[in-house]
Design a protein around this motif. Structure first.
Motif, PDB file in Angstrom:
ATOM      1  N   LEU A 154       0.854  -1.185   0.000  1.00  0.00           N
ATOM      2  CA  LEU A 154       0.000   0.000   0.000  1.00  0.00           C
ATOM      3  C   LEU A 154       0.890   1.234   0.000  1.00  0.00           C
ATOM      4  CD1 LEU A 154      -2.449  -1.113   2.840  1.00  0.00           C
ATOM      5  CD2 LEU A 154      -2.651  -1.548   0.385  1.00  0.00           C
ATOM      6  N   LYS A 155       0.468   2.226  -0.752  1.00  0.00           N
ATOM      7  CA  LYS A 155       1.211   3.484  -0.794  1.00  0.00           C
ATOM      8  C   LYS A 155       0.273   4.627  -0.452  1.00  0.00           C
ATOM      9  CE  LYS A 155       4.099   2.057  -4.734  1.00  0.00           C
ATOM     10  NZ  LYS A 155       4.384   2.364  -6.155  1.00  0.00           N
ATOM     11  N   ARG A 173      -2.867  14.479  -3.021  1.00  0.00           N
ATOM     12  CA  ARG A 173      -3.035  13.376  -2.074  1.00  0.00           C
ATOM     13  C   ARG A 173      -3.270  12.101  -2.883  1.00  0.00           C
ATOM     14  NH1 ARG A 173      -6.973  17.071   0.127  1.00  0.00           N
ATOM     15  NH2 ARG A 173      -7.991  16.703  -1.841  1.00  0.00           N
ATOM     16  N   VAL A 175      -3.449   7.476  -2.840  1.00  0.00           N
ATOM     17  CA  VAL A 175      -3.268   6.146  -2.249  1.00  0.00           C
ATOM     18  C   VAL A 175      -3.230   5.125  -3.376  1.00  0.00           C
ATOM     19  CG1 VAL A 175      -4.323   6.613  -0.008  1.00  0.00           C
ATOM     20  CG2 VAL A 175      -5.771   5.950  -1.911  1.00  0.00           C
ATOM     21  N   ASP A 176      -2.514   4.058  -3.152  1.00  0.00           N
ATOM     22  CA  ASP A 176      -2.378   3.034  -4.171  1.00  0.00           C
ATOM     23  C   ASP A 176      -2.206   1.693  -3.481  1.00  0.00           C
ATOM     24  OD1 ASP A 176      -1.754   2.500  -7.191  1.00  0.00           O
ATOM     25  OD2 ASP A 176      -0.202   1.406  -6.079  1.00  0.00           O
ATOM     26  N   ALA A 177      -2.797   0.680  -4.093  1.00  0.00           N
ATOM     27  CA  ALA A 177      -2.651  -0.672  -3.550  1.00  0.00           C
ATOM     28  C   ALA A 177      -2.242  -1.608  -4.673  1.00  0.00           C
ATOM     29  CB  ALA A 177      -3.965  -1.140  -2.934  1.00  0.00           C
ATOM     30  N   PHE A 201      -5.705   5.985  -6.450  1.00  0.00           N
ATOM     31  CA  PHE A 201      -6.566   7.164  -6.511  1.00  0.00           C
ATOM     32  C   PHE A 201      -5.758   8.379  -6.077  1.00  0.00           C
ATOM     33  CE2 PHE A 201      -9.809  10.176  -5.298  1.00  0.00           C
ATOM     34  CZ  PHE A 201     -10.731  10.017  -6.318  1.00  0.00           C
ATOM     35  N   SER A 203      -6.029  12.702  -5.607  1.00  0.00           N
ATOM     36  CA  SER A 203      -6.901  13.875  -5.526  1.00  0.00           C
ATOM     37  C   SER A 203      -6.032  15.118  -5.452  1.00  0.00           C
ATOM     38  CB  SER A 203      -7.789  13.773  -4.278  1.00  0.00           C
ATOM     39  OG  SER A 203      -8.442  15.005  -4.043  1.00  0.00           O
ATOM     40  N   LEU A 224     -12.770  22.384  -6.905  1.00  0.00           N
ATOM     41  CA  LEU A 224     -11.545  22.596  -6.138  1.00  0.00           C
ATOM     42  C   LEU A 224     -10.809  21.280  -5.910  1.00  0.00           C
ATOM     43  CD1 LEU A 224     -12.819  25.187  -3.514  1.00  0.00           C
ATOM     44  CD2 LEU A 224     -12.093  25.527  -5.871  1.00  0.00           C
ATOM     45  N   ASN A 225     -11.557  20.208  -5.747  1.00  0.00           N
ATOM     46  CA  ASN A 225     -10.962  18.877  -5.565  1.00  0.00           C
ATOM     47  C   ASN A 225     -11.189  18.071  -6.833  1.00  0.00           C
ATOM     48  OD1 ASN A 225     -10.168  18.620  -2.536  1.00  0.00           O
ATOM     49  ND2 ASN A 225     -12.158  19.649  -2.555  1.00  0.00           N
ATOM     50  N   VAL A 226     -10.110  17.688  -7.466  1.00  0.00           N
ATOM     51  CA  VAL A 226     -10.199  16.909  -8.698  1.00  0.00           C
ATOM     52  C   VAL A 226      -9.591  15.540  -8.432  1.00  0.00           C
ATOM     53  CG1 VAL A 226      -9.462  16.736 -11.098  1.00  0.00           C
ATOM     54  CG2 VAL A 226     -10.077  18.960 -10.147  1.00  0.00           C
ATOM     55  N   GLY A 227     -10.318  14.507  -8.774  1.00  0.00           N
ATOM     56  CA  GLY A 227      -9.845  13.154  -8.497  1.00  0.00           C
ATOM     57  C   GLY A 227      -9.532  12.386  -9.771  1.00  0.00           C
TER      58      GLY A 227
ATOM     59  N   MET B   1      -7.303   1.038   3.440  1.00  0.00           N
ATOM     60  CA  MET B   1      -7.070   1.535   2.088  1.00  0.00           C
ATOM     61  C   MET B   1      -8.396   1.891   1.402  1.00  0.00           C
ATOM     62  SD  MET B   1      -5.195   2.314  -0.479  1.00  0.00           S
ATOM     63  CE  MET B   1      -3.583   1.862   0.132  1.00  0.00           C
ATOM     64  N   SER B  11     -14.193  13.311  -1.590  1.00  0.00           N
ATOM     65  CA  SER B  11     -13.743  14.696  -1.498  1.00  0.00           C
ATOM     66  C   SER B  11     -13.674  15.368  -2.859  1.00  0.00           C
ATOM     67  CB  SER B  11     -12.365  14.756  -0.836  1.00  0.00           C
ATOM     68  OG  SER B  11     -11.388  14.253  -1.717  1.00  0.00           O
ATOM     69  N   CYS B  12     -13.912  14.610  -3.930  1.00  0.00           N
ATOM     70  CA  CYS B  12     -13.825  15.228  -5.255  1.00  0.00           C
ATOM     71  C   CYS B  12     -15.098  16.002  -5.565  1.00  0.00           C
ATOM     72  CB  CYS B  12     -13.604  14.158  -6.320  1.00  0.00           C
ATOM     73  SG  CYS B  12     -11.979  13.447  -6.185  1.00  0.00           S
ATOM     74  N   ASP B  13     -14.928  17.112  -6.220  1.00  0.00           N
ATOM     75  CA  ASP B  13     -16.053  17.992  -6.508  1.00  0.00           C
ATOM     76  C   ASP B  13     -16.628  17.675  -7.874  1.00  0.00           C
ATOM     77  OD1 ASP B  13     -15.436  19.243  -4.141  1.00  0.00           O
ATOM     78  OD2 ASP B  13     -14.137  20.717  -5.110  1.00  0.00           O
TER      79      ASP B  13
END
Lengths: 553, 274
Positions: A154-155, A173, A175-177, A201, A203, A224-227, B1, B11-13
């Protein structure tokens, strides 16, 4: 970066080193490397080279790493006084560009400071640096890798990205598995069929700002938050490999995509087979609106969160590199096939030492899109399987033959079709044929003579308006002599004999001793584009003396 | 995880496009006019101003007629219930006062002296400006609807508690060289207040007053429209308003907008938004 806070941080970093050394006498190990590249520039109106006001330009860096058991600490000093031609002038300056402390054990790696990381193929995250391109997307923050169970990694990370001598305002930000299924179960550990799965993922958060829409009085409604997320799988069976990664990005209006709100996606497929003397692979990718940066208004080479892998061959010969492919993260489709075959020894074509044949072809096109609108809209729709405007074709066949214990020859034919659109300007496509002959003769122990001849025939013509000095038909010759086990000297010339301009000669001398290499050269460099892995920078014309020194310890 | 992924994903908009597919918002100066979008709805709308009072015994009949007309004409009819400061509007007991400064201003201007009194688009219909709605409104509304439509008007509203942001768009459907104003009003439905009934004795303490004028967002006579007066001109402006009236239930409120001739006060277009 040059502030008191950092100085204090560095002092804190250095303190345990010196304390450990003094107290124990065996306080771990210090390693590092140093690289210096300087150039004295001269004006040359024929090739378009200019003389920098400082005349002497220099890129230098020193990486120092301290290791003591599971503890690592490192820093990198960089100076660009001023940067070499082609490097962004925002690099001008000097200071500690990279610093970190890291602790690792069987369960956990934790890094605080600047770090590099990659999830999968990098479609959603790749923080990396390439000193030759002038890219450093390091993250400053905290990252960890956790291995809670055999086969599972996990990262996690969070930080801001380097932007020359400062940091971008966007917060990254992720995370990766990654799961190696065979390692999870002992019964599968030795099986030839191997499977690994991964998911990540990322963000990005960035503060709101006022970006005017095309309609007067209106501004863009910014997320404002882009994923961005990705799924990947890798299956291997004996010599076979099948790998796939699919990534998707949410609404991300940015300067790269013209502030449209279309969601991004990317698909990367790879199939390969290899056995002794033969290997082949096929790669395919489709990228649609996947430029993902930590600052939405950024357009330069910095602040990329992700990376779109190139599926064109990374050539080394000069004329095959003349028109490299620049990845189009905003939209492209591509296919690459690669075959390597070694004709066996003691056969008619293989001769005494065998013959290596390497064939590669790739083709990249744009997407077929239907426009919806400009900034502030979804931008366009696209058909997933339809191929659009041709961008790039590269076909090469290389035959390498060791003729005797002292002689080796490599012959290469290349065909490149290049659309100037990928470099951001209009014009007809170029069709280039390239022939390369590379001959190496080991004259005696420690003495090697290498000759290289290249020819490029192109349907491009030099146009004063466009001023692309790569146009035309070219010849190149290079002779290189290595002697004494430490020295080399080389002479080369590239000459445009038809439909273009330019005569670029270079003389170089080098000395190598253990891990130290010193090279001095004088000559002219043609302006062009340098691409590594599909990421490119412009290389301006230069005329002058170049000194390069590298060493490691 | 999985929790981390879920949290990051959550949290994504996601921003929503407007009806025209644009992810934009008005960011110009409040009240500044800018070029706007085309307006799809070119149908006529009638603004019916009804002057009424809680001590007016014929007013409930007027309300009933107007409610019936609303069923007939649907969104084409936009009524406003206006309480001025006459003796007919003096509240019973501890009821809140429903009269408003803007209502008083208009009442004085139009010389309202009897209740209920209605005005359609501030335009003479059948030779008269004012009429008794209890006797019927259809003739006036039909007459107003038959007038040529000079302009189309649209409005959208964002509300955050007692704070309102209203975007008004207008499109000239014909040349109209006279200066115009746009007036924005805050209206409230379902306001409970005692109302005298037609028998003159009964007081309905649970009477629900509808489309009650609460506040003017603009000047009572409106804000100037910055436009060239030519057919095809499309203009847009944004206004904000914070209501300080503690008696207003903002969840029952909506906005009425109308464009009027600055000189004649004639209403050329009206709309409402919630």
């Amino acid at each position: 970066m040059k502030n008191i806070g950092k100085t204090l941080f560095l002092a804190l970093l250095l303190l345990p080193w010196s304390a450990a050394v003094m107290a124990q006498g065996t306080g771990g190990q210090v390693t590092g490397n140093v690289q210096f590249d300087g150039q004295f520039t001269r004006a040359d109106s024929v090739i378009g080279a200019t003389q920098a006001p400082e005349r002497w330009l220099m890129n230098a860096r020193a990486d120092i790493l301290y290791t003591n058991g599971g503890f690592n600490a490192g820093l990198r000093f960089e100076s660009y006084l001023p940067p070499l031609p082609g490097f962004n002038t925002q690099y001008k300056g000097y200071g500690i560009a990279n610093y970190f402390v890291k602790y690792a054990n069987d369960l956990l790696d934790v890094t605080a400071g600047t770090f590099y990381e990659q999830f999968g193929n990098g479609l959603i995250l790749r923080a990396y640096e390439d000193r030759y391109i002038g890219i450093d997307n390091a993250l400053l923050g905290l990252s960890f890798r956790l291995r809670p169970y055999r086969g599972i990694q996990l990262k996690g990370l969070g930080g801001v990205q380097r932007n020359y001598w400062s940091y971008g305002g966007g917060l990254v930000r992720g995370v990766d598995a990654e799961v190696d299924v065979n390692s999870l179960f002992k019964s599968l550990d030795e099986k030839p069929l191997r499977l690994s799965l991964g998911a990540g993922f990322v963000s990005r958060y960035e503060e709101a700002e006022n970006i005017a829409a095309a309609t007067p009085g209106y501004s863009l409604l910014l997320p404002l938050n882009v994923g961005a997320g990705s799924l990947r799988a890798d299956v291997r069976y004996k010599g076979w490999l099948l790998a796939a990664e699919y990534a998707r990005k949410g609404q991300d209006p940015n300067a790269m995509n013209g502030y449209i709100y279309r969601k991004g996606e990317a698909l990367l497929l790879n199939a390969a087979y290899s056995q002794k003397g033969f290997s082949t692979s096929v790669q395919a990718k489709r990228v649609d609106n996947m430029a993902f940066k930590s600052v939405r208004s950024s357009t330069g080479e910095m602040l990329y969160i992700n990376y779109i892998p190139a599926i064109t061959k990374q050539h080394t010969y000069a004329f095959l590199c003349m028109y490299p492919y620049a990845t189009q993260a905003t939209g492209e489709m591509g296919l690459q096939a690669d075959v390597m075959y070694k004709i066996k020894k003691e056969t008619l074509l293989g001769g005494k030492y065998g013959t290596d044949i390497h064939f590669n072809c790739s083709m990249i096109t744009g997407l077929v899109t239907s426009p919806i609108g400009g900034a502030g809209t979804d931008g366009y729709t696209s058909q997933f399987f339809a191929t659009g405007e041709h961008y790039y074709t590269d076909l090469s066949l290389e035959v390498a033959k060791k003729l005797s214990s002292r002689h080796k020859a490599v012959c290469t034919y290349g065909y490149v079709v290049f659309n100037p659109t990928i470099e951001g300007h209009a014009g007809p496509q170029h069709h280039n044929h390239v022939l390369v002959a590379d001959y190496t003769w080991r004259v005696a122990t420690g003495k090697t003579l290498r000759f290289e001849g290249e020819w490029m025939g192109s349907d491009s013509h030099y146009d004063v308006e466009v001023d692309d000095k790569r146009a035309g038909d070219w010849l190149m010759a290079l002779a290189e002599y290595s002697f004494g086990g430490h020295y080399f000297v080389s002479l080369s010339d590239q000459y445009c004999y038809r439909d273009g301009v330019g005569n670029y000669y270079t003389a170089a001398f080098g000395y190598t001793h253990d891990a130290t290499r010193i090279q001095l050269s004088y000559g002219k460099q043609r302006e062009g584009i340098l691409c590594i892995g599909g990421v490119c920078r412009a290389v301006p014309a230069t005329n002058g003396l170049t000194l390069g020194i590298t060493t490691s310890f | 995880m999985f929790v981390a992924v879920a949290l990051l994903y959550a949290s994504c908009d996601k921003v929503e496009a407007d009806a025209n597919g644009y992810y934009i918002y008005y960011s110009g100066a409040i009240g500044d006019w800018v070029d706007g979008p085309a307006i799809a709805d070119h149908s006529p709308h009638v603004l019916l101003e009804k002057y009424t009072g809680v001590r007016c015994l014929n007013c409930p009949d007027g309300d009933a007629v107007i409610h019936a007309a609303m069923n007939t004409y649907g969104s084409a009819l936009i009524p406003i219930s206006i309480h001025d400061s006459s003796s007919f509007t003096r509240p019973y007991g501890s009821d809140q006062r429903l009269s408003t400064p803007v209502g008083n201003t208009w009442s004085r201007y139009f010389g309202i002296s009897s209740y209920p009194t209605a005005i359609c688009n501030r335009t003479e219909m059948g030779g008269t400006l004012q009429f008794n709605p209890a006797a019927g409104v259809s003739a006036a509304v039909e007459a107003a609807l038959s007038q040529p439509v000079m302009m189309a008007l649209a409005a959208s509203m964002e509300r955050d508690g007692n704070h309102y942001a209203v975007t008004v768009s207008l499109e000239y459907l014909q040349d109209y060289p006279n200066p115009l104003t746009v007036t924005l009003l805050l209206l409230e439905d379902s306001v409970r207040a005692t109302q005298l009934q037609p028998d003159g004795r009964t007081k309905d303490t649970a009477y629900l007053h509808s489309h009650l004028l609460r506040e003017a967002i603009t000047n009572p006579w409106g804000a100037d429209v910055d436009a060239d007066g030519h057919k095809g001109t499309k203009r847009q402006a944004r206004f904000t308003h914070t209501s300080t009236n503690p008696l207003v239930n903002h969840s029952h409120c909506y906005i009425v907008a109308f464009v009027s001739d600055k000189n004649t006060r004639q209403i050329l277009a009206a709309t409402e938004c919630r």
